[in-house]
Design an enzyme around this catalytic site. Structure first.
Site, short mmCIF file in Angstrom:
data_model
loop_
_atom_site.label_atom_id
_atom_site.label_comp_id
_atom_site.label_asym_id
_atom_site.label_seq_id
_atom_site.Cartn_x
_atom_site.Cartn_y
_atom_site.Cartn_z
N TYR A 91 0.82 -1.21 0.00
CA TYR A 91 0.00 0.00 0.00
C TYR A 91 0.86 1.27 0.00
O TYR A 91 0.73 2.09 -0.92
CB TYR A 91 -1.00 0.01 1.17
CG TYR A 91 -1.77 1.30 1.24
CD1 TYR A 91 -1.46 2.27 2.20
CD2 TYR A 91 -2.77 1.58 0.32
CE1 TYR A 91 -2.15 3.47 2.25
CE2 TYR A 91 -3.47 2.79 0.36
CZ TYR A 91 -3.14 3.73 1.33
OH TYR A 91 -3.81 4.93 1.36
N LYS A 108 1.27 4.09 -3.07
CA LYS A 108 0.94 5.51 -2.90
C LYS A 108 2.15 6.39 -3.23
O LYS A 108 2.02 7.44 -3.85
CB LYS A 108 0.45 5.78 -1.48
CG LYS A 108 -0.88 5.12 -1.12
CD LYS A 108 -2.03 5.53 -2.04
CE LYS A 108 -2.48 6.95 -1.83
NZ LYS A 108 -3.67 7.27 -2.67
N1 NAI Z 1 -8.71 6.51 4.92
C1 NAI Z 1 -7.60 7.14 5.31
O1 NAI Z 1 -7.27 7.23 6.50
C2 NAI Z 1 -6.71 7.74 4.28
C3 NAI Z 1 -6.98 7.63 2.90
N2 NAI Z 1 -6.12 8.22 2.00
C4 NAI Z 1 -6.37 8.13 0.56
O2 NAI Z 1 -7.65 8.71 0.30
C5 NAI Z 1 -8.26 8.09 -0.84
C6 NAI Z 1 -9.66 7.66 -0.48
O3 NAI Z 1 -9.54 6.78 0.60
P1 NAI Z 1 -10.83 6.26 1.39
O4 NAI Z 1 -11.97 7.16 1.10
O5 NAI Z 1 -10.43 6.03 2.80
O6 NAI Z 1 -11.07 4.83 0.72
P2 NAI Z 1 -12.40 4.16 0.19
O7 NAI Z 1 -12.06 2.74 -0.07
O8 NAI Z 1 -13.54 4.48 1.09
O9 NAI Z 1 -12.66 4.93 -1.19
C7 NAI Z 1 -11.95 4.59 -2.36
C8 NAI Z 1 -12.93 4.63 -3.52
O10 NAI Z 1 -12.23 4.28 -4.71
C9 NAI Z 1 -13.03 3.37 -5.44
N3 NAI Z 1 -12.19 2.49 -6.25
C10 NAI Z 1 -11.38 1.50 -5.82
N4 NAI Z 1 -10.82 0.89 -6.87
C11 NAI Z 1 -11.28 1.52 -8.00
C12 NAI Z 1 -11.07 1.35 -9.39
N5 NAI Z 1 -10.28 0.37 -9.86
N6 NAI Z 1 -11.70 2.17 -10.24
C13 NAI Z 1 -12.53 3.15 -9.77
N7 NAI Z 1 -12.78 3.36 -8.47
C14 NAI Z 1 -12.15 2.55 -7.60
C15 NAI Z 1 -13.78 2.55 -4.39
O11 NAI Z 1 -14.94 1.97 -4.95
C16 NAI Z 1 -14.08 3.63 -3.34
O12 NAI Z 1 -15.32 4.23 -3.58
C17 NAI Z 1 -7.34 6.93 -1.22
O13 NAI Z 1 -6.56 7.30 -2.34
C18 NAI Z 1 -6.45 6.73 0.00
O14 NAI Z 1 -5.18 6.23 -0.36
C19 NAI Z 1 -5.03 8.91 2.41
C20 NAI Z 1 -4.73 9.03 3.74
C21 NAI Z 1 -5.55 8.46 4.78
C1 LIG Z 2 -5.16 -3.47 16.65
C2 LIG Z 2 -3.82 -2.92 16.24
C3 LIG Z 2 -2.94 -2.80 17.43
C4 LIG Z 2 -3.87 -1.59 15.50
C5 LIG Z 2 -5.27 -1.10 15.11
C6 LIG Z 2 -5.19 0.24 14.41
C7 LIG Z 2 -4.84 0.13 12.91
C8 LIG Z 2 -5.92 -0.67 12.18
C9 LIG Z 2 -4.68 1.57 12.35
C10 LIG Z 2 -3.53 2.30 13.07
C11 LIG Z 2 -2.97 3.31 12.07
C12 LIG Z 2 -3.92 3.23 10.87
C13 LIG Z 2 -3.39 3.70 9.52
C14 LIG Z 2 -2.95 5.18 9.58
O1 LIG Z 2 -4.03 6.01 9.96
C15 LIG Z 2 -2.40 5.63 8.22
C16 LIG Z 2 -3.24 5.24 7.05
C17 LIG Z 2 -3.17 6.00 5.92
C18 LIG Z 2 -3.84 5.64 4.70
O2 LIG Z 2 -3.56 6.19 3.64
C19 LIG Z 2 -4.81 4.54 4.71
C20 LIG Z 2 -5.17 4.04 6.09
C21 LIG Z 2 -3.97 3.95 7.04
C22 LIG Z 2 -3.00 2.89 6.52
C23 LIG Z 2 -4.52 3.56 8.46
C24 LIG Z 2 -5.11 2.15 8.46
C25 LIG Z 2 -5.50 1.63 9.86
C26 LIG Z 2 -4.34 1.75 10.86
C27 LIG Z 2 -3.19 0.83 10.46
#
Ligand code: NAI
Ligand SMILES: CC(C)CCC[C@@H](C)[C@H]1CC[C@H]2[C@@H]3[C@H](O)CC4=CC(=O)CC[C@]4(C)[C@H]3CC[C@]12C
Length: 369
Positions: free
Chosen positions: A159, A163
């Site tokens: 992952y 990214k």
């Molecule tokens: N959730 C988090 O804590 C963080 C997320 N991000 C980034 O933010 C973005 C969104 O993440 P989330 O909303 O958490 O994930 P999510 O899984 O809820 O949303 C991702 C969306 O992309 C769509 N998708 C996946 N594969 C696809 C494909 N092949 N074609 C078209 N659509 C596709 C999914 O259907 C989903 O709706 C991602 O790029 C992730 O890397 C960055 C930092 C933290």
């Molecule tokens: C039970 C275990 C001890 C740990 C449970 C917590 C974990 C599931 C989460 C702790 C840190 C999270 C990640 C962090 O917030 C950074 C992230 C950035 C992204 O782009 C996607 C999500 C994630 C990797 C996030 C995922 C869950 C944790 C690993």
């Protein structure tokens, strides 16, 4: 996108627009981007709530498509002024193969870039991640760092690797000529751990607590800080940088920005309890209840079980070697680069972010409320 008297004429495309963050970006654009004429929502899985958005003044076009399919991406991008590329496989639990993660996150991003070049779209915002930086494979802490803090960004997990590669492609594409001769202007936003309405991991924690009689058992020392940012503020940063990208192309083009707000610095578990506590759950233990070596053993057993069971069932617990390592490594940011470069200020205070998230947890099915 020359400034105009707010005449709605712009076409935005949000890839991944039906996801956790994507939905907030879509709704934020409809609420706060007055120049919007059409909003295209591109996703592998379209959500039913999209239908309710089609009754407003902005044309909302739902496009079911796959970012790994270049022709589908090109068709969705053609004619758009701005692309916000947030689609991705956010998988650190072993749900998808490394190959699939790479194909979606890297090849998918390359397809978006090439589509912008080929069809003449000039502005591309990429949702990157803190994980592009760290925590690294050596478990080095990143303590209230910023975009310029030196840090050995070395990764092995598919992952963060995907990214980092995707972000590099986006930043390197800045300045390439698009069809029509104009330069492509790109930037990447790096959210830390996003929380808020719709966060699946928060839902998983809550359900785990309900299964254990309203109790969660501390596994991470309270001293390990983990950066978190409210989903509404991440969405707002996307909307704002998209608006400023043309006017300030020379400054913003090719830049990365951490997503941040006033959410407090806490351990991952303690931070979650800000929302789960008021919803009836308790975090047991002021220190981890199990020694770290035993947690490593349990995480490794989970990974082994996942591998053994894969032909029969997808076993993807929260605890695995990667999630344990990440959760156990301090990673927090302290920066104002987004404010300095494009005037970003969090739209939601910590109190508002907390209240909204608690309200959402309370409404979850099976809520203890
Ligand atoms: N959730 C988090 O804590 C963080 C997320 N991000 C980034 O933010 C973005 C969104 O993440 P989330 O909303 O958490 O994930 P999510 O899984 O809820 O949303 C991702 C969306 O992309 C769509 N998708 C996946 N594969 C696809 C494909 N092949 N074609 C078209 N659509 C596709 C999914 O259907 C989903 O709706 C991602 O790029 C992730 O890397 C960055 C930092 C933290
Ligand atoms: C039970 C275990 C001890 C740990 C449970 C917590 C974990 C599931 C989460 C702790 C840190 C999270 C990640 C962090 O917030 C950074 C992230 C950035 C992204 O782009 C996607 C999500 C994630 C990797 C996030 C995922 C869950 C944790 C690993």
């Amino acid at each position: 996108m020359a400034e105009s008297a707010q005449v709605p004429k712009l076409v935005y495309l949000v890839t991944g627009g039906c996801g956790f963050l994507g939905e907030h970006i879509v709704r934020m654009l409809l609420e706060r981007e007055p120049r919007l004429r059409e909003l295209r929502v591109f996703d592998l899985h379209l959500s039913p709530w999209l239908e309710e958005l089609k009754t407003g003044p902005v044309q909302v076009t739902a496009i079911q498509g796959d970012v790994t399919q270049a022709h589908e991406v090109a068709a969705a991008v053609a004619g758009s002024h701005v692309v916000i590329h947030t689609a991705g496989l956010v998988d650190v639990f072993g749900k998808a193969s490394p190959k699939t993660i790479h194909k979606v996150n890297v090849q998918g991003t390359q397809n978006v870039i090439e589509a912008c070049i080929r069809t003449g779209t000039q502005f591309l915002i990429y949702t990157s991640s803190m994980e592009v930086v760290g925590p690294n494979v050596k478990g080095h802490p990143f303590y209230r760092g910023n975009e310029d803090t030196p840090y050995e960004a070395v990764h092995r997990h598919p992952y963060p690797c995907s990214k980092a590669l995707a972000e590099q492609l986006v930043l390197e594409a800045n300045g390439r000529k698009v069809n029509g001769g104009q330069p492509l202007v790109t930037c990447a936003l790096r959210p830390t751990g996003i929380y808020g309405e719709g966060h699946q991991v928060m839902r998983d924690f809550y359900n785990q607590g309900l299964r254990f009689g309203g109790r969660l058992f501390r596994a991470i020392p309270a001293s390990v800080e983990h950066g978190r940012v409210y989903v509404g503020n991440v969405a707002w940063m996307h909307v704002l940088v998209a608006r400023e990208l043309e006017q300030r192309a020379a400054l913003l083009g090719g830049q990365v920005y951490f997503c941040y707000d006033k959410s407090p610095y806490k351990s991952y578990e303690d931070f979650n309890m800000e929302f789960l506590g008021p919803c009836g759950l308790r975090l047991i233990g002021t220190h981890p209840l199990l020694p770290y070596w035993l947690l490593v053993l349990l995480a490794t057993l989970n990974a082994l079980l996942q591998w053994l069971l894969r032909p029969l069932v997808l076993y993807t617990p929260l605890l695995n070697p990667y999630t344990l390592a990440v959760a156990n490594t301090t990673f927090t940011v302290s920066t104002n680069k987004a404010q300095r470069h494009f005037g970003y200020k969090p739209l939601f205070s910590w109190e508002e972010s907390k209240a909204r998230t608690i309200h959402w947890v309370q409404a979850l099915e099976g809520s203890a409320w």
